[in-house]
Design a protein around this motif. Structure first.
Motif, PDB file in Angstrom:
ATOM      1  N   THR A 137       0.823  -1.206   0.000  1.00 28.31           N
ATOM      2  CA  THR A 137       0.000   0.000   0.000  1.00 28.31           C
ATOM      3  C   THR A 137       0.860   1.260   0.000  1.00 28.31           C
ATOM      4  OG1 THR A 137      -1.756  -1.173   1.200  1.00 28.31           O
ATOM      5  CG2 THR A 137      -1.819   1.235   1.240  1.00 28.31           C
ATOM      6  N   VAL A 138       1.901   1.285   0.836  1.00 29.41           N
ATOM      7  CA  VAL A 138       2.802   2.438   0.884  1.00 29.41           C
ATOM      8  C   VAL A 138       3.502   2.620  -0.464  1.00 29.41           C
ATOM      9  CG1 VAL A 138       4.906   3.348   1.935  1.00 29.41           C
ATOM     10  CG2 VAL A 138       3.145   2.316   3.375  1.00 29.41           C
ATOM     11  N   SER A 139       3.956   1.519  -1.045  1.00 30.96           N
ATOM     12  CA  SER A 139       4.628   1.577  -2.343  1.00 30.96           C
ATOM     13  C   SER A 139       3.698   2.117  -3.416  1.00 30.96           C
ATOM     14  CB  SER A 139       5.118   0.186  -2.731  1.00 30.96           C
ATOM     15  OG  SER A 139       5.645   0.185  -4.035  1.00 30.96           O
TER      16      SER A 139
END
Length: 312
Positions: A91-93
């Protein structure tokens, strides 16, 4: 979890780590040559693959540990925790990649060195196909949640690498302005969607969600075949990593001795083991007609199962 299953899960995790290391090195070189947003997305994804695969290895190793004094139901939920860790990384990526794609699109940035980038992407696809084949073999044997999440992520890598090839070909080779940035944004959205889907099963394991209704009915059908069983209620099921658990109340003739009731419980366990190997079962015997539970737990389940069994 059996020793052979644990060994297979570890082998899949080690294979995933090895592939991720090789591809991360190749894509770092390709990014230096191309300055492509789509390639950056592919590199970010591979780097996350490496971190996630390490988490998977730790997860399947912990899950394989036998039950102990402090974890009487085993350590299977370690796989779900490893899967959730992967989901957070993905998700962060995805968010970072979408931001990069938008800024590059607004700045009008263009990639270079398309040939090198395409060659690396083809190499990545070949290596990923080999890894997926081994993971599918392991999943057929073990059903590991952590490996399944890793498998899902690597399947998305095939489309991701195709997207990189398309982006480089359109933007650098054919002069379609903005294609690389748009593909980078699309890859970010794809990763976010994959993370959302992967989170569902991990959450189900952590929240002790019941088995699918079809599997519950198959389980009840096995119980319904025992002629001395008078009723079943309060059936509870759950999955923890590669381990499955089921518990229920079994009604028998109230005039039976404890020994006779115990014999029926043993016979039920033997039937369950034949049809549902490895499921850990807890049975509470009740005299027929005694139901202390309320609501859903008090619902009598055996008649429907017997009717369906007779219809078959």
């Amino acid at each position: 979890m059996s020793g052979s299953h644990a060994s297979l899960n570890r082998s899949a995790a080690f294979a995933s780590i090895s592939v991720a290391i090789v591809l991360a090195a190749a894509k770092t070189w390709a990014l230096w040559r191309t300055d492509s947003t789509a390639m950056l997305g592919s590199l970010a994804d591979t780097t996350l693959d490496l971190i996630a695969s390490l988490a998977t290895l730790i997860g399947v190793w912990i899950a394989a540990q036998p039950a102990d004094e402090n974890h009487r139901f085993g350590h299977g939920k370690a796989e779900a925790l490893a899967a959730m860790f992967q989901v957070m990384l993905i998700t962060v990526s995805a968010a970072g990649l979408i931001y990069r794609g938008i800024t590059q699109l607004l700045a009008g940035a263009r990639p270079t060195g398309a040939e090198e980038g395409i060659a690396v992407s083809v190499l990545a696809m070949v290596a990923t196909l080999g890894l997926l084949a081994w993971q599918r073999h392991v999943l057929r044997k073990t059903g590991s949640l952590a490996i399944a999440t890793d498998h899902l992520h690597y399947k998305s890598d095939l489309f991701l690498n195709l997207a990189v090839i398309a982006a480089l070909a359109l933007d650098a080779s054919l002069g379609v302005a903005g294609a690389d940035s748009l593909f980078g944004i699309a890859i970010g959205v794809w990763l976010a969607w994959g993370a959302w889907r992967a989170a569902g099963e991990a959450i189900d394991h952590l929240m002790d969600k019941e088995w699918p209704e079809e599997r519950r009915q198959e389980f009840l059908a096995v119980l319904a075949k025992h002629p001395e069983l008078r009723g079943v209620h309060d059936l509870r099921t759950r999955t923890s990593g590669a381990e499955e658990f089921a518990q229920f109340h079994a009604a028998v003739d109230g005039g039976m001795s404890v020994s006779e009731a115990h014999r029926i419980m043993d016979e039920l366990e033997e039937r369950i083991e034949r049809e549902f190997p490895g499921v850990e079962v807890l049975i509470h015997p009740d005299p027929q007609g005694l139901v202390d539970e309320k609501g859903v737990a008090a619902e009598e389940l055996l008649p429907r199962a017997r009717n369906e069994t007779e219809a078959d």
